[in-house]
Design a protein around this motif. Structure first.
Motif, PDB file in Angstrom:
ATOM      1  N   GLU A  81       8.940  -7.470 -10.368  1.00 21.66           N
ATOM      2  CA  GLU A  81       7.640  -8.227 -10.404  1.00 21.66           C
ATOM      3  C   GLU A  81       6.441  -7.509 -10.101  1.00 21.66           C
ATOM      4  OE1 GLU A  81       8.412 -11.132  -6.913  1.00 21.66           O
ATOM      5  OE2 GLU A  81      10.212 -12.002  -7.714  1.00 21.66           O
ATOM      6  N   ALA A  82       6.620  -6.516  -9.152  1.00 22.65           N
ATOM      7  CA  ALA A  82       5.362  -5.590  -8.975  1.00 22.65           C
ATOM      8  C   ALA A  82       4.979  -4.971 -10.339  1.00 22.65           C
ATOM      9  CB  ALA A  82       5.796  -4.639  -8.165  1.00 22.65           C
ATOM     10  N   VAL A  83       6.064  -4.561 -11.233  1.00 17.32           N
ATOM     11  CA  VAL A  83       5.547  -3.814 -12.386  1.00 17.32           C
ATOM     12  C   VAL A  83       4.987  -5.011 -13.355  1.00 17.32           C
ATOM     13  CG1 VAL A  83       6.496  -2.981 -14.618  1.00 17.32           C
ATOM     14  CG2 VAL A  83       7.414  -2.280 -12.287  1.00 17.32           C
ATOM     15  N   GLU A  84       5.373  -6.157 -13.420  1.00 17.22           N
ATOM     16  CA  GLU A  84       4.607  -7.328 -14.270  1.00 17.22           C
ATOM     17  C   GLU A  84       3.274  -7.891 -13.572  1.00 17.22           C
ATOM     18  OE1 GLU A  84       7.450 -10.729 -13.871  1.00 17.22           O
ATOM     19  OE2 GLU A  84       9.043  -9.615 -14.953  1.00 17.22           O
ATOM     20  N   TRP A 111      -0.146  -5.037  -7.005  1.00 18.92           N
ATOM     21  CA  TRP A 111       1.298  -4.629  -7.258  1.00 18.92           C
ATOM     22  C   TRP A 111       1.851  -3.614  -6.526  1.00 18.92           C
ATOM     23  CZ3 TRP A 111       2.621   0.277  -8.585  1.00 18.92           C
ATOM     24  CH2 TRP A 111       1.677   1.312  -9.096  1.00 18.92           C
ATOM     25  N   LEU A 112       1.223  -2.586  -5.907  1.00 18.38           N
ATOM     26  CA  LEU A 112       1.775  -1.559  -5.217  1.00 18.38           C
ATOM     27  C   LEU A 112       2.369  -2.295  -3.876  1.00 18.38           C
ATOM     28  CD1 LEU A 112       2.495   1.366  -5.146  1.00 18.38           C
ATOM     29  CD2 LEU A 112       0.126   1.922  -4.084  1.00 18.38           C
ATOM     30  N   ASP A 113       1.436  -3.133  -3.177  1.00 23.05           N
ATOM     31  CA  ASP A 113       2.000  -3.652  -1.880  1.00 23.05           C
ATOM     32  C   ASP A 113       2.970  -4.692  -2.163  1.00 23.05           C
ATOM     33  OD1 ASP A 113      -0.442  -2.526  -0.336  1.00 23.05           O
ATOM     34  OD2 ASP A 113      -1.542  -4.257  -1.231  1.00 23.05           O
ATOM     35  N   VAL A 114       3.303  -5.006  -3.289  1.00 23.12           N
ATOM     36  CA  VAL A 114       4.405  -5.828  -3.511  1.00 23.12           C
ATOM     37  C   VAL A 114       5.751  -5.083  -3.773  1.00 23.12           C
ATOM     38  CG1 VAL A 114       5.532  -7.347  -5.122  1.00 23.12           C
ATOM     39  CG2 VAL A 114       3.136  -7.781  -4.585  1.00 23.12           C
ATOM     40  N   MET A 115       5.575  -3.833  -4.560  1.00 25.84           N
ATOM     41  CA  MET A 115       6.517  -2.737  -4.566  1.00 25.84           C
ATOM     42  C   MET A 115       6.830  -2.229  -3.194  1.00 25.84           C
ATOM     43  SD  MET A 115       6.465   0.372  -7.312  1.00 25.84           S
ATOM     44  CE  MET A 115       6.484  -0.831  -8.838  1.00 25.84           C
ATOM     45  N   GLU A 116       5.961  -2.116  -2.438  1.00 25.49           N
ATOM     46  CA  GLU A 116       6.328  -1.514  -1.101  1.00 25.49           C
ATOM     47  C   GLU A 116       7.335  -2.360  -0.403  1.00 25.49           C
ATOM     48  OE1 GLU A 116       5.931   1.432  -0.358  1.00 25.49           O
ATOM     49  OE2 GLU A 116       4.201   2.455  -1.372  1.00 25.49           O
ATOM     50  N   LEU A 117       7.088  -3.668  -0.425  1.00 23.37           N
ATOM     51  CA  LEU A 117       7.784  -4.665   0.218  1.00 23.37           C
ATOM     52  C   LEU A 117       9.109  -4.671  -0.424  1.00 23.37           C
ATOM     53  CD1 LEU A 117       8.770  -7.153   2.115  1.00 23.37           C
ATOM     54  CD2 LEU A 117       7.630  -8.454   0.465  1.00 23.37           C
TER      55      LEU A 117
END
Length: 449
Positions: free
Chosen positions: A155-158, A130-136
């Motif tokens: 989406e990253a939180v989900e 999720w952290l990689d998605v949040m970084e994007l």
């Protein structure tokens, strides 16, 4: 390794030379990381890392450590070169190197590079976190797609809730912090901050900023409660102190019966409260804008400016005192010097006073002005019957006869920051300040009357 003891004592373990060497290498590797955790700029880190690589070139995690150490020492270019070389090797540290280079580029505000690396990390990781998605998502925000980026952060939180429930509270906190740091509209920030604070009630920054979001939403009693809690833990918190003052400015007239919340809403007090927070956090207030203009003002514009008004006289004038103390208006007909088509120029204190007196003497001649019903401050004129005024919520409105008011900028400070940016100066406003609310609706630019 088991070796036979020729002295007659039978078999017993004797350390192999290779085992001892490997143990020494691993000891130095671990020590280097431990030093980094304690003091990232410690000079012994580089010595240990190089020593490990000389003895065991396959331990390329030491290159990542060297890069992190260089970054901590402020040697950003050296850190970047180390990570770029490691990415090009495509060895077993490839994905880690991509992620570290992504983080370095983001922290160095090279957002396009960070976004490309964030996309690469997701493509090459078979099980992205999720952290990689949040970084994007964060990189998207800072490369011209704030709404899409904030949606990806959601989406990253989900993902965190499904994949990493033990760190779900961390994901909520990161989302709220990233929304705040990128200037998300309070209608988007407020529910995110609520969730984060519920998961971690001990976070004072979230409590304080959520209180300002409550003020924007005309919920001053809830804001006051949060701010008093923050100040009970740290009475010196200046942002919380200022927020409490604003909260009481909402509540006092209502409690006295001098105003209703509907009246305060019509005056735009919530917008002003949120702008106060933004200006404190990012240094985007009117005084900062005027100071920045001094550094980038074209000669023609500078020559059109009148001398400053005395500080006391500026404060007592009917105009915007901080601008008048900077320059008491511009010469008539010099609006073109701002480099925009409308041709508005700053009014002098005398012009403001004269204009207001004429409106008060003959209100029928000025039907678009409702001096008994509205708050406004005259600031600029096009010398042809058009004016830019500060109206409800601090919004900068364009007013002229026979036309509805139109929002020219969210505030006079924003109008000035736009000019700073146009003249080549640095614009410190957060990227999302004009991105719109949670639904994507733009904050400004529509007729207001």
């Amino acid at each position: 390794m088991i070796r036979w003891n020729p002295g007659g004592q039978g078999a017993f373990p004797v350390p192999d030379a290779d085992d001892a060497l490997r143990a020494a290498i691993e000891h130095d590797r671990d020590l280097a990381w431990e030093l980094y955790d304690v003091r990232p700029e410690h000079p012994r880190i580089a010595e240990l890392a190089r020593s490990v690589l000389e003895r065991e070139p396959q331990f390329t995690g030491m290159i990542i450590l060297l890069a992190l150490h260089r970054e901590a020492c402020g040697e950003i270019d050296a850190a970047r070169e180390l990570l770029q070389d490691l990415v090009a090797r495509r060895d077993r540290q490839h994905l880690n190197a991509v992620k570290k280079l992504r983080d370095l580029e983001f922290s160095d505000r090279r957002f396009a590079e960070a976004r490309g690396l964030a996309e690469l990390a997701l493509r090459e990781d078979p099980e992205p976190g999720w952290l990689d998605v949040m970084e994007l998502g964060s990189a998207q925000v800072f490369t011209g797609d704030p709404l899409g980026g904030w949606d990806r952060i959601d989406e990253a939180v989900e993902m965190a809730a499904r994949q990493d429930p033990e760190r779900y509270a961390d994901a909520l906190g990161q989302r709220a912090t990233r929304l705040l740091g990128s200037g998300a509209h309070p209608s988007r920030f407020l529910p995110a901050a609520q969730e984060a604070l519920a998961a971690d009630p001990g976070e004072p920054l979230l409590a304080t900023t959520l209180a300002y979001a409550y003020l924007y939403d005309y919920r001053p009693a809830e804001a006051e409660q949060l701010l008093r809690g923050v100040l009970s833990e740290d009475p010196t918190d200046e942002i919380a102190q200022g927020g409490l003052t604003v909260a009481r400015a909402f509540l006092n007239p209502v409690e006295r019966g001098d105003a209703t919340m509907e009246v305060l809403r019509a005056s735009g007090m919530g917008e002003i409260a949120w702008r106060i927070l933004r200006d404190q956090m990012f240094g985007t207030g009117l005084e900062e804008a005027l100071s920045a203009l001094d550094g980038v003002m074209p000669p023609a514009l500078a020559e059109s400016m009148r001398a400053p008004l005395d500080g006391e006289a500026a404060g007592e004038s009917r105009g915007e005192g901080r601008i008048l103390a900077w320059h008491d208006g511009q010469r008539p007909g010099s609006g073109h010097a701002w480099g925009i088509a409308d041709g508005f120029r700053l009014m002098t204190s005398a012009e403001v006073a004269d204009m207001e007196e004429r409106i008060e003497r003959s209100p029928a001649d000025w039907p678009q002005w409702r001096t008994e019903e509205e708050y406004f401050t005259l600031i600029l004129t096009d010398d042809a019957g058009g004016y830019l005024i500060e109206g409800p919520g601090g919004r900068l409105l364009q007013r002229s006869a026979g036309a509805p008011d139109r929002e020219a900028a969210p505030s006079i400070a924003d109008w000035l920051w736009d000019r700073v940016a146009a003249f080549g100066g640095e614009d410190p406003r957060p990227v999302g300040h004009v991105a719109g609310d949670a639904s994507g609706r733009a904050e400004g630019g529509t007729p207001v009357r």
